[in-house]
Design a protein around this motif. Structure first.
Motif, PDB file in Angstrom:
ATOM      1  N   ASP A   7       0.767  -1.216   0.085  1.00  0.00           N
ATOM      2  CA  ASP A   7      -0.024  -0.101  -0.036  1.00  0.00           C
ATOM      3  C   ASP A   7       0.894   1.241  -0.125  1.00  0.00           C
ATOM      4  O   ASP A   7       0.442   2.241  -0.417  1.00  0.00           O
ATOM      5  N   GLU A   8       2.207   0.949   0.596  1.00  0.00           N
ATOM      6  CA  GLU A   8       2.869   2.433   0.530  1.00  0.00           C
ATOM      7  C   GLU A   8       3.400   2.665  -0.675  1.00  0.00           C
ATOM      8  O   GLU A   8       3.475   3.914  -0.793  1.00  0.00           O
ATOM      9  N   LEU A  10       1.515   2.882  -3.452  1.00  0.00           N
ATOM     10  CA  LEU A  10       0.319   3.943  -3.857  1.00  0.00           C
ATOM     11  C   LEU A  10       0.283   5.157  -2.938  1.00  0.00           C
ATOM     12  O   LEU A  10      -0.212   5.859  -3.603  1.00  0.00           O
ATOM     13  N   ASP A  11       0.565   4.768  -1.828  1.00  0.00           N
ATOM     14  CA  ASP A  11       0.503   5.864  -0.891  1.00  0.00           C
ATOM     15  C   ASP A  11       1.895   6.999  -1.213  1.00  0.00           C
ATOM     16  O   ASP A  11       1.402   8.031  -0.865  1.00  0.00           O
ATOM     17  N   SER A  12       2.690   6.612  -1.502  1.00  0.00           N
ATOM     18  CA  SER A  12       3.739   7.423  -1.791  1.00  0.00           C
ATOM     19  C   SER A  12       3.442   8.597  -2.849  1.00  0.00           C
ATOM     20  O   SER A  12       2.828   8.391  -3.728  1.00  0.00           O
ATOM     21  N   LEU A  13       3.791   9.952  -2.351  1.00  0.00           N
ATOM     22  CA  LEU A  13       3.256  10.888  -3.091  1.00  0.00           C
ATOM     23  C   LEU A  13       4.333  10.931  -4.304  1.00  0.00           C
ATOM     24  O   LEU A  13       5.546  11.202  -4.222  1.00  0.00           O
ATOM     25  N   SER A  14       3.824  11.208  -5.689  1.00  0.00           N
ATOM     26  CA  SER A  14       4.796  11.185  -6.757  1.00  0.00           C
ATOM     27  C   SER A  14       4.467  12.473  -7.264  1.00  0.00           C
ATOM     28  O   SER A  14       3.316  12.674  -7.490  1.00  0.00           O
ATOM     29  N   ILE A  15       5.222  13.523  -7.287  1.00  0.00           N
ATOM     30  CA  ILE A  15       4.819  14.977  -7.793  1.00  0.00           C
ATOM     31  C   ILE A  15       5.755  15.014  -8.982  1.00  0.00           C
ATOM     32  O   ILE A  15       6.906  14.453  -9.288  1.00  0.00           O
ATOM     33  N   ALA A 316      -6.987   3.584  -8.402  1.00  0.00           N
ATOM     34  CA  ALA A 316      -6.332   4.807  -8.104  1.00  0.00           C
ATOM     35  C   ALA A 316      -5.788   5.449  -9.331  1.00  0.00           C
ATOM     36  O   ALA A 316      -5.394   6.527  -9.373  1.00  0.00           O
TER      37      ALA A 316
ATOM     38  N   ASP B  22     -12.650   7.665  -5.251  1.00  0.00           N
ATOM     39  CA  ASP B  22     -11.845   7.540  -6.487  1.00  0.00           C
ATOM     40  C   ASP B  22     -10.803   6.457  -6.320  1.00  0.00           C
ATOM     41  O   ASP B  22      -9.790   6.155  -7.364  1.00  0.00           O
ATOM     42  N   LEU B  27      -4.596   6.877   2.911  1.00  0.00           N
ATOM     43  CA  LEU B  27      -3.526   7.820   3.197  1.00  0.00           C
ATOM     44  C   LEU B  27      -2.733   8.147   1.854  1.00  0.00           C
ATOM     45  O   LEU B  27      -1.352   8.236   1.930  1.00  0.00           O
ATOM     46  N   ALA B  28      -3.173   8.099   0.597  1.00  0.00           N
ATOM     47  CA  ALA B  28      -2.770   8.215  -0.674  1.00  0.00           C
ATOM     48  C   ALA B  28      -3.041   9.327  -1.195  1.00  0.00           C
ATOM     49  O   ALA B  28      -4.130   9.834  -1.020  1.00  0.00           O
ATOM     50  N   ALA B  32       0.043  14.481  -8.375  1.00  0.00           N
ATOM     51  CA  ALA B  32       0.385  15.946  -8.205  1.00  0.00           C
ATOM     52  C   ALA B  32       1.374  16.342  -9.168  1.00  0.00           C
ATOM     53  O   ALA B  32       2.171  15.358  -9.687  1.00  0.00           O
ATOM     54  N   MET B 238       7.126  13.089   3.630  1.00  0.00           N
ATOM     55  CA  MET B 238       7.496  12.605   2.328  1.00  0.00           C
ATOM     56  C   MET B 238       7.135  13.593   1.286  1.00  0.00           C
ATOM     57  O   MET B 238       7.637  13.630   0.194  1.00  0.00           O
TER      58      MET B 238
END
Lengths: 367, 251
Positions: A7-8, A10-15, A316, B22, B27-28, B32, B238
């Protein structure tokens, strides 16, 4: 709460860093798929459509007089001619002669695509407010509960009206409307409620009058609303689709689409949806959205094809523009090949495509 | 926002089942995208789109360190500007504009609330020169605070070589909403309207908690709030990693 290791991901924010000149997000380009328009078929306001008398002016067209002898049309000339006609006496006798002599033409008053049905010539704009036609299925949200009617937001220029006499009350045939019904209107539909209805009539000012006098219309239960441009909703026999994955999809002609889990057959109050059902609803919602942002017309076939293509990806992921483009492109290609397979040769001299597929979709892309 | 009761219930239950509308995990974050240097007249600018939320932030620093805004405003204050003054620390001035979304009362309320919340959050940051952060909201689907902070930080980092601001001090905000018994980050507009309460934490690049703000109609137990703060700090770290990597790449 611990989240599982996968899950992490998909959790990780990718800008994503986007360059200044970069086109982001990239949307489907119908020209890349080989869709071509004949120059005649797309018009802008003022374009001459036809001089032939056989066509009846439809929506988006206007009739204007052409100066006799010259190829140019001007509104001033038309007005002058009209003034002369008004001033002249014996109008009745002269009428026939005027028609023979005064040339007139049909011109476009909106930007859009020409559409010919038998003798009716109209111009369909690619992106406009939903206008509404009798018999359209729409999804609306109740804004206000007024005396003996509900005012509904149906994505049109004016609020739509749903009369108390236009809803199906329990025990319908057995009783008259009473004062209690008026006071108990909120028990039927309260502010904020979503309702599926049919357009009963269009008033003179353009506002819609709706009705739900049919078992399949009425208040919508669990689910979510997706808003898409109205031009993308393809008109079809039915707008209520019960998809095989257990999701009910209502494609309102006004651009409000509703997805929810298909309720069971039992008479018991709607049971809560399971996580699997919610995931399917999320997937269908994502499919509708990705088709809408890529200007692909929305109907049950296109949504189902998008669902099939997107079935393996995590839901997602379908919110990411590149994935949306990938799925939309595959769907568009499939739809085009199906279209070509069934197409009848040619169209009118006005570049009619057998593609209703193309009507809303590529035109909004052109805009 | 006007929602029907079944819709609200559906969103609530979906979050409890950890399958958001969605399809995201609780926690996702959404995808961005960051664009830098769009505006030529600003000291630095950045645009961040987080799903449908789109913010364009312009950061302007006053050129004259040591001079107050009032002195700069008056005419012919060269003498005043040249005066040696003690280093003054200024708060960050935030302005939010929602005019792109419409001119109705909801948009105005959104702008006013966002401005109040961001000003209050940015009180943790003192700058040697007056800094004006102007936020233009081009699209809104929830989570304005996080998006604005990413854009403002990216812009401020771009402005850094010319400024006396240190990179460590720039905070990033992470908003955690509580719906029922679940926490979610990066709520969209529907989820925000169903949320009981939210906690926004500001964290600097060293992981130090510099700001904390709560808002909402519900009440939180102390344990819930600490959990939400921990989640927020983790997410903000993060965010820091991602933003720092991107800005370094551009520089």
């Amino acid at each position: 709460m611990q989240s599982a290791p996968d899950d992490e991901e998909l959790d990780s924010l990718s800008i994503r860093l986007v360059g200044l000149d970069e086109n982001y997000p990239v949307r489907l380009n119908w020209n890349d798929l080989g869709v071509q328009f004949s120059k005649q078929s797309i018009v802008v306001p003022g374009d001459r459509l036809t001089r032939s008398r056989e066509f009846i002016p439809g929506h988006g067209t206007l009739r204007r007089t052409v100066e006799a002898g010259s190829g140019n049309a001007s509104f001033a000339a038309g007005r002058r001619q009209k003034q002369n006609d008004d001033n002249a006496e014996d109008n009745d006798e002269d009428d026939e002669d005027e028609d023979e002599e005064g040339a007139w033409e049909l011109a476009a008053s909106v930007a859009g695509r020409q559409h010919v049905v038998n003798k009716l010539l109209c111009v369909l704009p690619g992106r406009s407010r939903y206008a509404g036609e009798i018999g359209d299925v729409v999804v609306g949200r109740v804004q206000e509960v007024a005396s003996r009617r509900w005012r509904i937001d149906a994505n049109a220029r004016l609020q739509a009206t749903l009369h108390l006499s236009g809803v199906l009350l329990p025990g319908e045939d057995l009783r008259r409307k009473s004062e209690e019904d008026e006071r108990a209107m909120r028990a039927v539909l309260a502010e904020g409620d979503l309702v599926s209805a049919e357009v009963q009539s269009v008033q003179a000012d353009g506002s819609l009058v709706l009705h739900t006098r049919n078992a399949r219309y009425g208040r919508l239960g669990q689910g979510t609303l997706v808003r898409v441009p109205p031009a993308l909703i393809k008109r079809s026999k039915t707008h209520f689709h019960s998809l095989p994955c257990g999701v009910t999809l209502v494609l309102g002609m006004n651009g409000y689409c509703w997805c929810g889990p298909t309720p069971g057959q039992s008479d018991v109050r709607e049971p809560l949806a399971s996580p699997a059902d919610r995931s399917e609803v999320a997937r269908v919602r994502a499919c509708v959205r990705l088709l809408a942002v890529n200007h692909v017309p929305l109907y049950d076939t296109s949504v189902m094809q998008a669902y099939e293509v997107a079935r393996e990806s995590p839901v997602a992921l379908l919110s990411r523009p590149d994935e949306q483009l990938r799925v939309a492109r595959l769907v568009a290609e499939q739809l085009l090949t199906a279209e070509v397979g069934e197409a009848q040769p040619g169209g009118g001299g006005f570049g009619l495509h057998s593609g209703d597929l193309i009507s809303g979709g590529a035109l909004s892309a052109v805009h | 926002q006007l929602l029907s009761e079944p819709e609200r219930q559906y969103i609530f239950d979906s979050v409890q089942d950890a399958v958001r509308i969605d399809g995201r995990q609780c926690l996702a974050y959404r995808q961005a995208a960051l664009r830098l240097d769009l505006l030529c007249y600003a000291t630095a600018s950045a645009q961040v789109s987080l799903g449908e939320t789109d913010v364009l932030v312009s950061v302007r620093e006053e050129d004259n360190p040591g001079a107050t805004a009032q002195q700069q405003g008056s005419t012919g204050s060269v003498v005043a500007a040249a005066q040696q003054q003690q280093p003054v620390s200024h708060p960050v001035s935030v302005w939010v504009d929602c005019s792109c979304l419409g001119s109705g009362p909801e948009q105005q309320q959104l702008a006013d609330e966002a401005q109040a919340h961001l000003s209050s959050l940015y009180r943790c940051l003192r700058t040697p020169t007056p800094v004006f952060v102007d936020i233009l909201l081009l699209g809104y689907d929830g989570d304005l605070l996080d998006a604005a902070s990413i854009a403002a930080s990216a812009a401020l980092m771009r402005a850094l070589p010319a400024s006396l601001l240190s990179a460590q001090a720039l905070p990033l905000f992470a908003t955690v909403h509580r719906i029922g018994s679940q926490q979610i980050v990066d709520a969209n507009q529907l989820e925000e309207s169903c949320s009981m309460a939210r906690v926004t934490v500001g964290v600097d690049s060293n992981g130090r908690l510099v700001a904390c703000q709560t808002c909402g109609e519900g009440s939180l137990q102390f344990e819930s709030m600490t959990e939400m703060i921990e989640t927020g700090v983790r997410k903000a770290m993060m965010l820091h990693d991602s933003v720092a990597k991107l800005v370094a790449r551009v520089l």
